[in-house]
Scaffold this active site. Structure first.
Site, PDB file in Angstrom:
ATOM      1  N   ASP A 259      -9.804   2.394  -4.365  1.00 16.19           N
ATOM      2  CA  ASP A 259      -8.808   2.346  -3.288  1.00 16.19           C
ATOM      3  C   ASP A 259      -7.810   3.490  -3.513  1.00 16.19           C
ATOM      4  OD1 ASP A 259      -6.992   1.551  -1.279  1.00 16.19           O
ATOM      5  OD2 ASP A 259      -7.361  -0.559  -1.624  1.00 16.19           O
TER       6      ASP A 259
ATOM      7  N   ASP B 203     -13.967   1.734  13.626  1.00 12.85           N
ATOM      8  CA  ASP B 203     -12.796   0.871  13.732  1.00 12.85           C
ATOM      9  C   ASP B 203     -12.966  -0.342  12.835  1.00 12.85           C
ATOM     10  OD1 ASP B 203     -11.498   2.512  15.585  1.00 12.85           O
ATOM     11  OD2 ASP B 203     -12.512   1.551  17.285  1.00 12.85           O
TER      12      ASP B 203
ATOM     13  N   GLU C  67       0.834  -1.200   0.000  1.00  8.48           N
ATOM     14  CA  GLU C  67       0.000   0.000   0.000  1.00  8.48           C
ATOM     15  C   GLU C  67       0.874   1.257   0.000  1.00  8.48           C
ATOM     16  OE1 GLU C  67      -2.721   1.415  -0.308  1.00  8.48           O
ATOM     17  OE2 GLU C  67      -4.402   0.092   0.135  1.00  8.48           O
TER      18      GLU C  67
ATOM     19  N   ASN D 219     -10.617   6.746   1.240  1.00  5.45           N
ATOM     20  CA  ASN D 219      -9.445   5.906   1.005  1.00  5.45           C
ATOM     21  C   ASN D 219      -8.342   6.744   0.359  1.00  5.45           C
ATOM     22  OD1 ASN D 219      -7.765   3.582   0.640  1.00  5.45           O
ATOM     23  ND2 ASN D 219      -9.600   2.321   0.682  1.00  5.45           N
TER      24      ASN D 219
END
Length: 283
Positions: A196, A118, A17, A151
């Site tokens: 994403d 969360d 990532e 994101n």
């Protein structure tokens, strides 16, 4: 539209990532291995840091060249410089949920996605996500809310435009950036499944890693699809334009599924595709 065939340059990770092109190398994290890594043009991969107490995710680069790494559960930003990690900002007092991706703009301002819940995500989570701003002097505040799983984040080269992917919203949100770093909502645009990571190019188009479409998609400013790079059977995680002229699109993906992610099963790699329009802004 012809889909170029990606060329694999690095394989064998778990969940890559946060790709950022900096100082002639691709910097990124392996979330599951909890490491900060960089990849040279030769293909040599170097590990720079290990995170024993939390999961790293988003990255940014300060004007002085320091790398900023976000850690998700403890809600911190850590600075990596000269082989050492140090606390840059503690957001545990302002974040209402797990923090995820981030970007540092050309003025050293860090924009951080706060999911508002969360992980793992609850089924009834709604539009509770926010964007947090951390100024170079350390002051932090909320600058956007009402987001559906914020994101990937990108900022234009003139530091006047911010785009964020809404993973649950299946599209992108665009903001004007005020002189003080605040955000003014402009619009939502584009449609894709589970966006994403993202990056911008010199024609104001957005490259989007579409997690549920197994593809990297380029959209113009009106949200029209211009190009698609398919990676069948793999989840598209994040992308960035780098290389000497910023015309190399680095595509981070993983062979996994939502169920396998819950079991921490994943295999990640990095592919590259040469594109016509160079990158611009951050990342």
């Amino acid at each position: 539209m012809t889909s170029p065939k990606p060329n694999t340059v690095h394989d064998g990770g778990r969940y890559f990532e946060g790709p950022r092109w900096h100082a002639g190398r691709l910097w990124f994290v392996d979330c599951m291995a909890r490491t900060l890594l960089s990849l040279a043009p030769s293909g040599e991969c170097e590990q720079h840091a290990k995170f024993d107490d939390d999961t790293p995710c988003g990255l940014g680069v300060l004007p002085d060249g320091s790398i900023i790494v976000l850690t998700m559960s403890r809600k911190r930003l850590l600075a990596y410089s000269e082989g050492k990690l140090s606390l840059y900002a503690d957001l545990s007092g302002i974040a209402t949920g797990t923090i995820d991706d981030m970007i540092v703009d050309g003025l050293g301002r860090a924009y951080v996605g706060d999911l508002g819940f969360d992980l793992p995500p609850p089924p009834d989570r709604g539009a509770v996500g926010r964007l947090l701003l951390v100024m170079p002097d350390g002051a932090a505040r909320v600058v956007a809310d009402g987001l559906r799983f914020p994101n990937g984040i990108a900022v234009s080269a003139d530091n006047n435009r911010l785009v964020v992917a809404e993973m649950d919203g299946d599209g992108l949100a665009e903001y004007d950036i005020a002189a003080d770093g605040g955000l003014n909502f402009r619009r939502r645009f584009g449609t894709m499944k589970s966006p994403d990571g993202i990056c911008l190019d010199q024609k104001q188009a957005v490259w989007v890693a579409s997690f549920d479409e197994d593809a990297f998609i380029r959209l113009d400013r009106e949200g029209r699809e211009l190009q698609r790079i398919e990676i069948p059977g793999r989840r598209a995680l994040a992308c960035v334009l780098g290389g000497p002229e910023r015309r190399t699109l680095f595509c981070l993906s993983a062979a996994t599924s939502y169920e396998e992610l819950r079991q921490r099963k994943s295999s990640s790699r990095i592919d590259v595709v040469e594109v016509e329009v160079a990158g611009a802004g951050n990342p």
